[in-house]
Design a protein around this motif. Structure first.
Motif, PDB file in Angstrom:
ATOM      1  N   VAL A 140      64.918  49.220  54.413  1.00 15.52           N
ATOM      2  CA  VAL A 140      65.966  49.727  53.577  1.00 15.52           C
ATOM      3  C   VAL A 140      65.376  50.632  52.501  1.00 15.52           C
ATOM      4  O   VAL A 140      64.322  50.326  51.611  1.00 15.52           O
ATOM      5  CB  VAL A 140      66.893  48.636  52.642  1.00 15.52           C
ATOM      6  N   CYS A 141      65.907  51.954  52.197  1.00 18.29           N
ATOM      7  CA  CYS A 141      65.338  52.615  51.457  1.00 18.29           C
ATOM      8  C   CYS A 141      65.972  52.063  49.813  1.00 18.29           C
ATOM      9  O   CYS A 141      66.935  51.838  49.490  1.00 18.29           O
ATOM     10  CB  CYS A 141      66.161  54.204  51.264  1.00 18.29           C
ATOM     11  N   GLY A 142      64.795  52.017  48.987  1.00 23.75           N
ATOM     12  CA  GLY A 142      64.797  51.362  47.748  1.00 23.75           C
ATOM     13  C   GLY A 142      65.079  52.346  46.865  1.00 23.75           C
ATOM     14  O   GLY A 142      65.465  53.669  46.996  1.00 23.75           O
ATOM     15  N   PRO A 143      65.113  52.091  45.519  1.00 25.19           N
ATOM     16  CA  PRO A 143      65.731  52.831  44.238  1.00 25.19           C
ATOM     17  C   PRO A 143      64.801  53.662  43.789  1.00 25.19           C
ATOM     18  O   PRO A 143      63.332  53.447  44.095  1.00 25.19           O
ATOM     19  CB  PRO A 143      65.939  51.787  43.227  1.00 25.19           C
ATOM     20  N   THR A 144      64.792  54.850  43.174  1.00 26.77           N
ATOM     21  CA  THR A 144      64.110  56.151  42.654  1.00 26.77           C
ATOM     22  C   THR A 144      64.240  55.384  41.100  1.00 26.77           C
ATOM     23  O   THR A 144      65.022  55.377  40.543  1.00 26.77           O
ATOM     24  CB  THR A 144      64.597  57.118  42.702  1.00 26.77           C
ATOM     25  N   VAL A 145      62.874  55.091  40.664  1.00 28.91           N
ATOM     26  CA  VAL A 145      62.634  54.220  39.534  1.00 28.91           C
ATOM     27  C   VAL A 145      62.609  55.350  38.475  1.00 28.91           C
ATOM     28  O   VAL A 145      61.385  55.294  37.600  1.00 28.91           O
ATOM     29  CB  VAL A 145      61.812  53.138  39.426  1.00 28.91           C
ATOM     30  N   VAL A 198      61.625  45.074  54.451  1.00 27.33           N
ATOM     31  CA  VAL A 198      60.829  46.091  53.798  1.00 27.33           C
ATOM     32  C   VAL A 198      61.707  46.809  53.066  1.00 27.33           C
ATOM     33  O   VAL A 198      62.657  47.397  53.495  1.00 27.33           O
ATOM     34  CB  VAL A 198      59.836  46.789  54.705  1.00 27.33           C
ATOM     35  N   ARG A 199      61.376  46.951  51.644  1.00 26.15           N
ATOM     36  CA  ARG A 199      62.402  47.849  50.740  1.00 26.15           C
ATOM     37  C   ARG A 199      61.554  48.493  49.773  1.00 26.15           C
ATOM     38  O   ARG A 199      60.722  47.758  49.111  1.00 26.15           O
ATOM     39  CB  ARG A 199      63.473  47.100  50.089  1.00 26.15           C
ATOM     40  N   ASN A 200      61.547  49.829  49.775  1.00 28.38           N
ATOM     41  CA  ASN A 200      60.406  50.340  49.179  1.00 28.38           C
ATOM     42  C   ASN A 200      60.978  50.758  47.619  1.00 28.38           C
ATOM     43  O   ASN A 200      61.858  50.422  47.291  1.00 28.38           O
ATOM     44  CB  ASN A 200      60.102  51.656  49.678  1.00 28.38           C
ATOM     45  N   ILE A 201      59.955  51.178  46.760  1.00 31.27           N
ATOM     46  CA  ILE A 201      60.378  51.671  45.431  1.00 31.27           C
ATOM     47  C   ILE A 201      59.957  53.084  45.473  1.00 31.27           C
ATOM     48  O   ILE A 201      58.762  53.562  45.779  1.00 31.27           O
ATOM     49  CB  ILE A 201      59.383  50.900  44.415  1.00 31.27           C
ATOM     50  N   SER A 223      60.769  41.156  51.827  1.00 23.26           N
ATOM     51  CA  SER A 223      59.185  40.323  52.339  1.00 23.26           C
ATOM     52  C   SER A 223      57.997  41.350  51.727  1.00 23.26           C
ATOM     53  O   SER A 223      57.228  40.896  51.544  1.00 23.26           O
ATOM     54  CB  SER A 223      59.176  40.496  53.870  1.00 23.26           C
ATOM     55  N   ILE A 224      58.446  42.697  52.011  1.00 24.82           N
ATOM     56  CA  ILE A 224      57.564  43.537  51.180  1.00 24.82           C
ATOM     57  C   ILE A 224      58.117  44.579  50.525  1.00 24.82           C
ATOM     58  O   ILE A 224      59.199  45.095  51.046  1.00 24.82           O
ATOM     59  CB  ILE A 224      56.424  44.290  52.598  1.00 24.82           C
ATOM     60  N   GLU A 225      57.517  45.031  49.603  1.00 28.42           N
ATOM     61  CA  GLU A 225      58.087  45.900  48.557  1.00 28.42           C
ATOM     62  C   GLU A 225      56.913  47.089  48.161  1.00 28.42           C
ATOM     63  O   GLU A 225      56.638  47.157  47.270  1.00 28.42           O
ATOM     64  CB  GLU A 225      58.679  45.380  47.183  1.00 28.42           C
TER      65      GLU A 225
END
Ligand code: AMP
Ligand code: ZN
Length: 501
Positions: free
Chosen positions: A32-37, A69-72, A121-123
């Motif tokens: 899943v596409c995560g937030p732009t921080v 998996v959801r990225n930052i 599970s993984i970020e």
């Protein structure tokens, strides 16, 4: 572990509901596409992440082992004027880009915890995966789907779309003829692209650009779409099960992600693409870039012109669950008030239900109409979730079952109308839905984390067993000990209830 359930989900690739079939039996890989921080997350972002948390929870509840998996995104997400959002955030607050990323990542995690979502599970962070992204740019160049201009590398959309007409545009519905019809005239002055539809996968850093890495083409930084292609491949493989994100990411982000994966290895990244719909504020998309936002903190405190008072995190989460994730959801004060009532009612009903017990002696062993109606409602709740994770249907079923709970407690049902095993099924269904699947929490005083409810359930179960064995000493001891701490236990014909004085 529960037996694996058959789940249907709406696949944006086909535009249809499909029966979900994982690549490996019993296992799901989900990205899943995560937030732009570069600033605080807004409530719209939260809705998307809450939606995918429920999907994650339900897949696990349905018996799957899930790698989520959801990225930052901490580099490469460009603004319309070409400036990197992260660099801009850093420049505005005079901080190192990494300080900006760290600050807002921590804030994001805090808010995800407040909404009681599970950590993925993984970020992975985009900046932690520059070598993987450089490798992917090289692979795309090697396969002839990209070109270099003055140290930047562009994806050749026109060539890719011509050679893969079934792939480019499948997600977003863009038609290749429309792309081709766009003329070079649309290119901005001094644009290096061959065609307006092309997009950068590596960007040469200008003098003042602070986030920069070495590469075979220039000192620069990766294009925004690239990180998700590279990181999903790294952690889930070239082809995996589910890719999710907000619907606004379908184009260009996800369409370009698909193109990059195909362009680098000739393979489809995800078999199912899921898109959550937008949270609206006064009928308009909530958006950081347009300033049309309400922050979670403002919503909790009531410090916003859009609302008349503050709403608790679980009320806001319940409000989100009242709509299917693929429908838009408009924040209004009235809707939040209705959610507040609905949430309190659900939790109160659950409390009554868990404290109710029926003695087996009252039951003659047959299945009553009421039993059948309740079992069908429980089934409806699960079927709702099996049908593309429809939380609205599941909530409606719980609400109807709640009607029976009230009748039971108010003695409007005849003795023996509900079999003890059906009552147990009701209790389990409520616990499963409220805590495991929806991840709601009891916010009543002294029960912020559901501990008191859980302990009371345990204590009253032990007491009920003692009574069944006619062990009156233990049963009275438990009641007296509870009275001492101000908890009153009432034994009615229809079961046991408790309240705190
Ligand atoms: P961003 O930080 O802007 O990259 O967005 C993070 C996630 O939130 C993405 O999946 C977006 O699609 C999603 N998102 C952005 N705005 C909204 C909104 N108003 N409603 C629901 N999801 C949104
Ligand atoms: Zn992404």
């Amino acid at each position: 572990m529960n037996e694996i359930r058959a789940i249907k989900l709406h696949n944006s690739l086909s535009g249809k509901k499909e029966v979900f079939q994982s690549l490996a039996p019993g296992r799901v890989g989900m990205y899943v596409c995560g937030p732009t921080v570069y600033s605080d997350v807004h409530l719209g972002n939260c809705r998307t992440f809450v939606s995918f948390d429920i999907i994650y929870r339900y897949l696990m509840h349905s018996g799957y082992k899930v790698r989520y998996v959801r990225n930052i995104t901490d580099v490469g997400h460009l603004l319309d004027d070409g400036e990197d959002r992260m660099s801009k955030g850093a420049r505005l607050s005079q901080l190192e880009p990494m300080e900006v990323a760290q600050k807002y990542t921590v804030g994001f995690h805090d808010i995800m915890r407040i909404f009681n979502t599970l950590p993925p599970s993984i970020e992975p962070r985009a900046t932690g995966h520059i070598p993987e992204q450089v490798e992917m740019v090289q692979a795309i160049l090697d396969r002839g789907y990209a070109y270099e201009k003055n140290g930047s590398v562009y994806f050749d959309v026109i060539k890719f779309a011509r050679e893969n007409p079934a792939v480019y545009g499948q997600l977003s519905g863009r038609v290749i003829d429309e792309l081709l019809a766009e003329s070079r005239e649309n290119l901005k002055h001094q644009d290096e692209k061959n065609h307006p539809a092309d997009f950068a996968i590596w960007i040469k850093a200008s003098e003042e650009h602070i986030m920069r890495w070495n590469s075979p083409w220039s000192i620069g930084f990766p294009g925004w779409h690239l990180e998700c292609s590279a990181m999903s491949t790294k952690y889930l493989g070239k082809t995996f099960d589910i890719h999710g994100g907000g619907g606004d990411l379908k184009f260009p982000h996800h369409e370009n992600e698909v193109a990059q994966n195909h362009g680098s290895c000739g393979c489809q990244p995800a078999n199912y693409w899921l898109h959550a719909n937008m949270l609206l504020l006064n009928g308009r998309k909530m958006s950081k870039s347009e300033g049309n936002t309400i922050s979670p903190a403002e919503l909790f405190s009531g410090d916003s012109p859009f609302i008349s008072k503050g709403y608790s995190p679980m009320v806001v989460k319940f409000f989100m669950l009242m709509a299917h994730y693929r429908s838009t959801l408009d924040i209004t004060d009235e809707a939040l008030q209705a959610a507040e009532k609905g949430f309190r009612k659900l939790m109160e009903t659950n409390k009554l239900l868990q404290a109710t017990s029926i003695s087996a002696r009252d039951f003659d062993g047959s299945e009553s109409d009421t039993d059948r109606a309740i079992l069908a409602l429980i089934d409806d709740g699960y079927k709702g979730m099996d049908d593309d994770f429809n939380t609205a249907i599941a909530l409606a079923s719980l609400n109807e079952i709640g009607g029976y709970v009230n009748k039971l407690v108010n003695k409007q049902l005849a003795e023996g109308d509900i079999a003890p095993w059906v009552l147990e099924r009701m209790k389990t269904a409520f616990t499963n839905f409220i805590y495991d699947i929806f991840g709601l929490q009891d916010e009543s005083a002294g029960a912020a984390d559901g501990t008191v409810e859980g302990l009371m359930r345990l204590v009253l179960d032990i007491r009920a067993n003692a009574r069944e064995q006619k062990d009156w000493t233990t049963s009275d001891k438990i009641r007296d000990a509870l009275t001492e701490v101000g908890i009153q236990v009432k034994d009615g014909k229809e079961g046991v209830s408790w309240n705190k004085q």
